[in-house]
Design an enzyme around this catalytic site. Structure first.
Site, PDB file in Angstrom:
ATOM      1  N   ASN A 149       0.837  -1.195   0.000  1.00  0.00           N
ATOM      2  CA  ASN A 149       0.000   0.000   0.000  1.00  0.00           C
ATOM      3  C   ASN A 149       0.880   1.256   0.000  1.00  0.00           C
ATOM      4  OD1 ASN A 149      -2.675  -1.047   0.027  1.00  0.00           O
ATOM      5  ND2 ASN A 149      -2.371  -1.704   2.129  1.00  0.00           N
ATOM      6  N   CYS A 170      -4.768  -7.371  -3.810  1.00  0.00           N
ATOM      7  CA  CYS A 170      -5.297  -7.130  -2.465  1.00  0.00           C
ATOM      8  C   CYS A 170      -6.247  -8.265  -2.133  1.00  0.00           C
ATOM      9  CB  CYS A 170      -6.003  -5.768  -2.427  1.00  0.00           C
ATOM     10  SG  CYS A 170      -6.554  -5.242  -0.781  1.00  0.00           S
ATOM     11  N   HIS A 171      -6.689  -8.354  -0.866  1.00  0.00           N
ATOM     12  CA  HIS A 171      -7.601  -9.435  -0.483  1.00  0.00           C
ATOM     13  C   HIS A 171      -8.931  -8.918   0.055  1.00  0.00           C
ATOM     14  CE1 HIS A 171      -4.397  -9.014   2.757  1.00  0.00           C
ATOM     15  NE2 HIS A 171      -5.408  -8.298   3.177  1.00  0.00           N
ATOM     16  N   HIS A 201      -9.793  -0.793  -2.127  1.00  0.00           N
ATOM     17  CA  HIS A 201     -10.361  -0.405  -0.838  1.00  0.00           C
ATOM     18  C   HIS A 201     -11.654   0.392  -0.974  1.00  0.00           C
ATOM     19  CE1 HIS A 201      -6.310  -0.931   1.524  1.00  0.00           C
ATOM     20  NE2 HIS A 201      -6.786  -2.050   0.991  1.00  0.00           N
ATOM     21  N   TYR A 258     -12.076   6.926   4.257  1.00  0.00           N
ATOM     22  CA  TYR A 258     -12.082   7.338   2.851  1.00  0.00           C
ATOM     23  C   TYR A 258     -13.254   8.255   2.527  1.00  0.00           C
ATOM     24  CZ  TYR A 258      -9.282   3.058   2.678  1.00  0.00           C
ATOM     25  OH  TYR A 258      -8.358   2.084   2.922  1.00  0.00           O
TER      26      TYR A 258
END
Length: 488
Positions: A149, A170-171, A201, A258
């Site tokens: 990241n 990513c997971h 994300h 975010y």
């Protein structure tokens, strides 16, 4: 098959072990070479000892090398995997501490927001060094798999400026799908089909099918609100689902930072988070978790080494994308996953230059993205706000333009909801001065930033945040693990 895989930042011991064992679960890959590299000799020694023990215990022909000489590790590598954290926990602590002085309360701070943007400034020059080495000494057409990241910024820089074929991994999608399957009462994850698309994300489950039956917003909301655990841990996520109509992949804590609405006032934060685990919104939660994990590993290393003697079990292969991508590329066995790549029309209502995360299929011909996806308007609007911040952040990191960096932070949704422009300008000056040793591109800007700080009149405060917990000692962690074991 015999080829070389280089892992940069291999001192991320637990994650490197997972990648290693996943790859060795592919029968054709047991004769590959793993070249580990990190700036920490100590961490390299630990991870090499663990991987050597796995190889010996399973009587494999796999070769493992470790070196602090990155170019040497990359020589001839067909695949390069990055899981670096530039500046380590020392720099990361400043990503959390300094914004708190200005009222910006982050749970993770590694994607956007003030912490994620500065994290990108540290990482991007190093990512470009990696790309230069890949072009010069790795195998022709080597592929760069980035797990580090801030995912979108790192991948953006590697593709646009590093000129290396890069896939961001990513997971979050997998974890979100597991939650949805559970609340819907699926017997296994295989019963759930989904299309998930957006940016890293901030990816959205835009189509859900349980055993072929389409799942609508109302049914999903009801399922989450009825769940005894997720109804408490994912309050913010459920609220966004109600308003946007689609579920976000990202955890309650991550998603909260975010957006401009949920963490902008300290008295509001407690309404939306859950303190049962760091990932649900705790102030600086991931920093605490990472610190405790590092301390635990250092103390319990003999136990980790002993556990490496267990036989490899392909049934326990994880859902991390890397091993499945390599398997598809090398064997032709098709793999469907969600990948971070340049948009170029994949998502119709996001900018073409953005790094998006969306479904794709992998085979011998490479990664083939599913094109023509259109996000719901609210999801697209939220993604575009972050993309604009990411673009400015990447350009600032490349140019060393501190004024552009300040504009990027100013346009961050949460920072903008909390700070005035004067506060943003001073906060960025303070972060750049404090982290100067990891920010070579801003060397010329540091003296003037110091002068501005010396005569600044912007007031700050010493604030731990709205929901901060102290790092636990090894004894406390051991006692908690014992309690959990007895409960089971």
């Amino acid at each position: 098959m015999s080829f070389k895989i280089a892992i940069i930042g291999a001192g991320s011991v637990g994650f490197t072990k997972k990648l290693f064992t996943d790859i060795l679960c592919v029968p054709e890959f047991q004769d590959v070479e793993f070249a580990l590299t990190d700036i920490s000799e100590h961490n390299l020694e630990m991870i090499k000892a663990i991987l050597d023990r796995i190889v010996e215990s399973n009587r494999l022909p796999t070769r493992v090398t470790a070196t602090t000489d990155r170019r040497r590790a990359l020589e001839g590598a067909r695949y390069v995997i990055s899981c670096v954290r530039v500046g380590g926990l020392e720099a990361y602590a400043e990503d959390i501490r300094i914004p708190l002085k200005y009222g910006v309360d982050q749970c993770v701070g590694d994607t956007i927001c003030a912490g994620g943007i500065l994290y990108g400034q540290r990482n991007i020059p190093v990512i470009l060094d990696f790309c230069n080495d890949i072009r010069e000494v790795a195998a022709p057409d080597a592929k760069f798999l980035n797990y580090a990241n801030p995912m979108a910024m790192n991948t953006w820089a590697a593709i646009e400026y590093g000129k290396v074929e890069t896939i961001g991994l990513c997971h979050g999608v997998q974890h979100g799908a597991e939650q949805i399957a559970e609340v819907l009462g699926a017997k296994s994850l295989s019963e759930l089909d989904y299309i998930c698309s957006g940016i890293n994300h901030q990816t959205w489950f835009v189509d859900l099918r349980l055993n072929g039956r389409r799942i609508g917003k109302d049914e999903l909301v009801a399922a989450f609100e009825a769940h005894p655990v997720f109804s408490q841990q994912e309050k913010l996520r459920i609220d966004v689902l109600k308003r946007f109509g689609v579920y976000s992949t990202e955890s309650n804590g991550h998603l909260s930072e975010y957006l401009p609405w949920y963490r902008k006032r300290p008295d509001e934060i407690a309404r939306w988070i859950d303190m049962s685990d760091w990932i649900h919104g705790e102030t600086g939660g991931y920093l605490r978790h990472s610190t405790e994990t590092r301390n635990w590993f250092e103390t319990e290393f003999p136990q980790f080494l002993a556990s490496a003697e267990k036989p490899l079990d392909p049934a326990k292969r994880s859902n991390e994308h890397a091993s499945h991508i390599l398997e598809a590329l090398e064997t032709g066995r098709v793999y469907r996953g969600h990948f971070n790549v340049k948009n170029s029309g994949v998502i119709t209502n996001l900018p073409a230059d953005a790094i998006i995360e969306s479904p794709g299929f992998v085979d011998r011909f490479g990664i083939n993205m599913v094109a023509g996806i259109t996000l719901p308007e609210a999801s697209a609007a939220t993604c575009i706000s972050s993309i604009n911040v990411q673009r400015m952040s990447v350009h600032a990191a490349i140019s060393g333009d501190i004024d552009l960096l300040k504009l990027a932070v100013l346009h961050d949704p949460l920072v903008g909801a909390v700070c005035t422009p004067e506060e943003v300008w001073q906060m960025v000056d303070e972060m750049v001065v404090t982290q100067a040793r990891w920010l070579p591109q801003y060397a010329d800007a540091v003296p003037a930033a110091k002068e501005r700080l010396a005569r600044s009149t912007v007031r700050t405060r010493d604030w731990a945040g709205a929901a901060r917990r102290n790092v636990r000692s090894i004894d406390e962690l051991r006692a908690e693990k014992e309690t959990l074991k007895q409960a089971v």
